[in-house]
Motif scaffolding. Sequence first.
Motif, PDB file in Angstrom:
ATOM      1  N   GLN A   1      -5.011  31.873 -52.090  1.00 27.68           N
ATOM      2  CA  GLN A   1      -3.930  32.829 -53.308  1.00 27.68           C
ATOM      3  C   GLN A   1      -4.791  31.708 -55.004  1.00 27.68           C
ATOM      4  OE1 GLN A   1      -1.109  29.467 -52.284  1.00 27.68           O
ATOM      5  NE2 GLN A   1       0.382  31.048 -51.476  1.00 27.68           N
ATOM      6  N   GLU A   2      -5.773  30.724 -54.541  1.00 32.77           N
ATOM      7  CA  GLU A   2      -6.264  30.190 -55.868  1.00 32.77           C
ATOM      8  C   GLU A   2      -7.542  31.390 -56.177  1.00 32.77           C
ATOM      9  OE1 GLU A   2      -7.987  27.021 -54.920  1.00 32.77           O
ATOM     10  OE2 GLU A   2      -6.440  24.951 -55.433  1.00 32.77           O
ATOM     11  N   GLU A   3      -8.340  32.389 -55.119  1.00 32.93           N
ATOM     12  CA  GLU A   3      -9.046  32.994 -54.968  1.00 32.93           C
ATOM     13  C   GLU A   3      -8.495  34.647 -55.662  1.00 32.93           C
ATOM     14  OE1 GLU A   3     -13.041  34.266 -55.605  1.00 32.93           O
ATOM     15  OE2 GLU A   3     -11.936  32.138 -55.336  1.00 32.93           O
ATOM     16  N   VAL A   4      -7.489  34.587 -55.593  1.00 30.50           N
ATOM     17  CA  VAL A   4      -7.311  36.056 -55.723  1.00 30.50           C
ATOM     18  C   VAL A   4      -7.076  36.124 -57.603  1.00 30.50           C
ATOM     19  CG1 VAL A   4      -5.442  37.615 -56.033  1.00 30.50           C
ATOM     20  CG2 VAL A   4      -6.255  37.510 -53.667  1.00 30.50           C
ATOM     21  N   ARG A   5      -6.103  34.897 -57.994  1.00 27.14           N
ATOM     22  CA  ARG A   5      -5.788  34.874 -59.149  1.00 27.14           C
ATOM     23  C   ARG A   5      -7.307  34.632 -59.929  1.00 27.14           C
ATOM     24  NH1 ARG A   5      -2.196  30.438 -56.970  1.00 27.14           N
ATOM     25  NH2 ARG A   5      -3.608  29.163 -57.340  1.00 27.14           N
ATOM     26  N   HIS A   6      -8.070  33.968 -59.147  1.00 26.36           N
ATOM     27  CA  HIS A   6      -9.444  34.269 -60.406  1.00 26.36           C
ATOM     28  C   HIS A   6     -10.151  35.371 -60.656  1.00 26.36           C
ATOM     29  CE1 HIS A   6     -13.685  33.916 -60.157  1.00 26.36           C
ATOM     30  NE2 HIS A   6     -13.533  33.271 -61.344  1.00 26.36           N
ATOM     31  N   ASP A   7      -9.817  35.764 -59.388  1.00 30.48           N
ATOM     32  CA  ASP A   7     -10.358  37.656 -59.452  1.00 30.48           C
ATOM     33  C   ASP A   7      -9.645  39.395 -59.901  1.00 30.48           C
ATOM     34  OD1 ASP A   7     -12.744  36.631 -57.915  1.00 30.48           O
ATOM     35  OD2 ASP A   7     -12.536  37.477 -55.921  1.00 30.48           O
ATOM     36  N   LEU A   8      -7.772  37.941 -60.132  1.00 34.22           N
ATOM     37  CA  LEU A   8      -6.902  39.367 -60.536  1.00 34.22           C
ATOM     38  C   LEU A   8      -7.670  40.126 -61.765  1.00 34.22           C
ATOM     39  CD1 LEU A   8      -5.239  40.557 -59.398  1.00 34.22           C
ATOM     40  CD2 LEU A   8      -3.741  39.269 -60.613  1.00 34.22           C
ATOM     41  N   PRO A   9      -8.011  39.510 -62.705  1.00 34.51           N
ATOM     42  CA  PRO A   9      -8.596  40.238 -63.995  1.00 34.51           C
ATOM     43  C   PRO A   9     -10.111  40.969 -62.821  1.00 34.51           C
ATOM     44  CG  PRO A   9      -8.173  37.992 -64.939  1.00 34.51           C
ATOM     45  CD  PRO A   9      -8.122  37.755 -62.974  1.00 34.51           C
ATOM     46  N   LEU A  10     -10.304  40.720 -62.681  1.00 35.59           N
ATOM     47  CA  LEU A  10     -11.440  42.213 -61.541  1.00 35.59           C
ATOM     48  C   LEU A  10     -11.432  42.827 -61.564  1.00 35.59           C
ATOM     49  CD1 LEU A  10     -14.947  42.764 -61.721  1.00 35.59           C
ATOM     50  CD2 LEU A  10     -14.250  41.302 -59.816  1.00 35.59           C
ATOM     51  N   PHE A  11     -10.331  42.997 -60.296  1.00 33.55           N
ATOM     52  CA  PHE A  11      -9.400  43.354 -59.729  1.00 33.55           C
ATOM     53  C   PHE A  11      -9.069  44.616 -60.544  1.00 33.55           C
ATOM     54  CE2 PHE A  11      -9.272  40.347 -56.046  1.00 33.55           C
ATOM     55  CZ  PHE A  11     -10.667  40.765 -55.341  1.00 33.55           C
ATOM     56  N   GLU A  12      -8.493  44.404 -61.519  1.00 30.29           N
ATOM     57  CA  GLU A  12      -7.249  44.799 -62.860  1.00 30.29           C
ATOM     58  C   GLU A  12      -8.688  46.111 -63.105  1.00 30.29           C
ATOM     59  OE1 GLU A  12      -4.229  42.062 -63.970  1.00 30.29           O
ATOM     60  OE2 GLU A  12      -5.401  41.747 -65.429  1.00 30.29           O
ATOM     61  N   THR A  13      -9.965  45.645 -63.530  1.00 29.07           N
ATOM     62  CA  THR A  13     -10.325  46.867 -64.058  1.00 29.07           C
ATOM     63  C   THR A  13     -11.248  47.332 -63.522  1.00 29.07           C
ATOM     64  OG1 THR A  13     -11.399  44.133 -66.032  1.00 29.07           O
ATOM     65  CG2 THR A  13     -12.615  46.505 -65.385  1.00 29.07           C
ATOM     66  N   MET A  14     -11.484  47.206 -62.021  1.00 26.48           N
ATOM     67  CA  MET A  14     -12.049  47.636 -61.292  1.00 26.48           C
ATOM     68  C   MET A  14     -11.008  48.934 -60.960  1.00 26.48           C
ATOM     69  SD  MET A  14     -13.956  44.918 -58.663  1.00 26.48           S
ATOM     70  CE  MET A  14     -14.493  46.493 -57.607  1.00 26.48           C
ATOM     71  N   PHE A  15      -9.658  48.537 -60.485  1.00 26.75           N
ATOM     72  CA  PHE A  15      -8.590  49.305 -60.975  1.00 26.75           C
ATOM     73  C   PHE A  15      -8.306  50.639 -61.990  1.00 26.75           C
ATOM     74  CE2 PHE A  15      -4.024  49.639 -59.786  1.00 26.75           C
ATOM     75  CZ  PHE A  15      -3.419  50.900 -58.317  1.00 26.75           C
ATOM     76  N   GLY A  16      -8.613  50.123 -62.793  1.00 24.06           N
ATOM     77  CA  GLY A  16      -8.593  50.621 -63.734  1.00 24.06           C
ATOM     78  C   GLY A  16      -9.446  51.776 -63.707  1.00 24.06           C
ATOM     79  N   ARG A  17     -10.593  51.493 -64.229  1.00 18.98           N
ATOM     80  CA  ARG A  17     -11.967  52.148 -63.959  1.00 18.98           C
ATOM     81  C   ARG A  17     -11.668  53.582 -63.474  1.00 18.98           C
ATOM     82  NH1 ARG A  17     -16.246  47.784 -64.676  1.00 18.98           N
ATOM     83  NH2 ARG A  17     -16.275  47.906 -67.444  1.00 18.98           N
ATOM     84  N   ALA A  18     -10.916  53.280 -61.741  1.00 17.89           N
ATOM     85  CA  ALA A  18     -10.737  54.048 -60.661  1.00 17.89           C
ATOM     86  C   ALA A  18      -9.734  55.159 -61.310  1.00 17.89           C
ATOM     87  CB  ALA A  18     -10.789  53.288 -59.121  1.00 17.89           C
ATOM     88  N   LEU A  19      -8.612  54.482 -61.758  1.00 21.45           N
ATOM     89  CA  LEU A  19      -7.495  54.917 -62.302  1.00 21.45           C
ATOM     90  C   LEU A  19      -8.184  56.290 -63.550  1.00 21.45           C
ATOM     91  CD1 LEU A  19      -4.168  52.480 -62.214  1.00 21.45           C
ATOM     92  CD2 LEU A  19      -4.284  54.490 -60.713  1.00 21.45           C
TER      93      LEU A  19
END
Length: 200
Positions: A77-95
């Motif tokens: 849970q803690e790591e997902v919260r930590h990584d979420l901004p990066l995941f948003e960026t990666m996902f957004g760039r792919a979109l």
Amino acid sequence: MRQTVFAAAFGLTLLLGAPAHAQTAEAEVLGVQVARTIFQAISFDKLIAKEIGGTTDAFGDIKSRPEWNRYLVEAMQEEVRHDLPLFETMFGRALAKDMTVEELRAGATLLADPALQAMIKQAAEGGPEPADRPSRETERLAATSAGRSFLTKLTKIEERLEPLQDEFAVELVPGAFRRFADKAEAGEAARRQGQPPTVK
């Protein structure tokens, strides 16, 4: 529309990869906005607790350390919260690579509708279907060429997820394991001092 939103939510704990339209600064900004809007609708803490902390015991063979499964849940849970901004960026760039600016503009507005947010949450987490309907403005936008195209492309997310599952795991797993190790070591230190181990 409900099926479309479900398809979009299905793979949102992973990442989307796709080739296509030339990426522009505006498209990237919109893509990240769309990704963030989607992720905000989902409680990843609940999903992780259900997946790891439910009936599954990752350390079931180690009977003397029942607290380790709780450590793993909190670490993830803690790591997902930590990584979420990066995941948003990666996902957004792919979109942004897969969609036009017009489609992303429509998507950013569509997915901000509270009714669609509730649909995404229900699709990801389960529970009763939300009663609220999208606003008339949302329904009109969904009927436009850009709106229809955006929603159609979201239904194809699953096809593009598998190639990037390893990328997601590479980012998430090492940090989660480090957090787990810290918790386990702290628990062992407490145990040696005669204190009950706790999750921190």
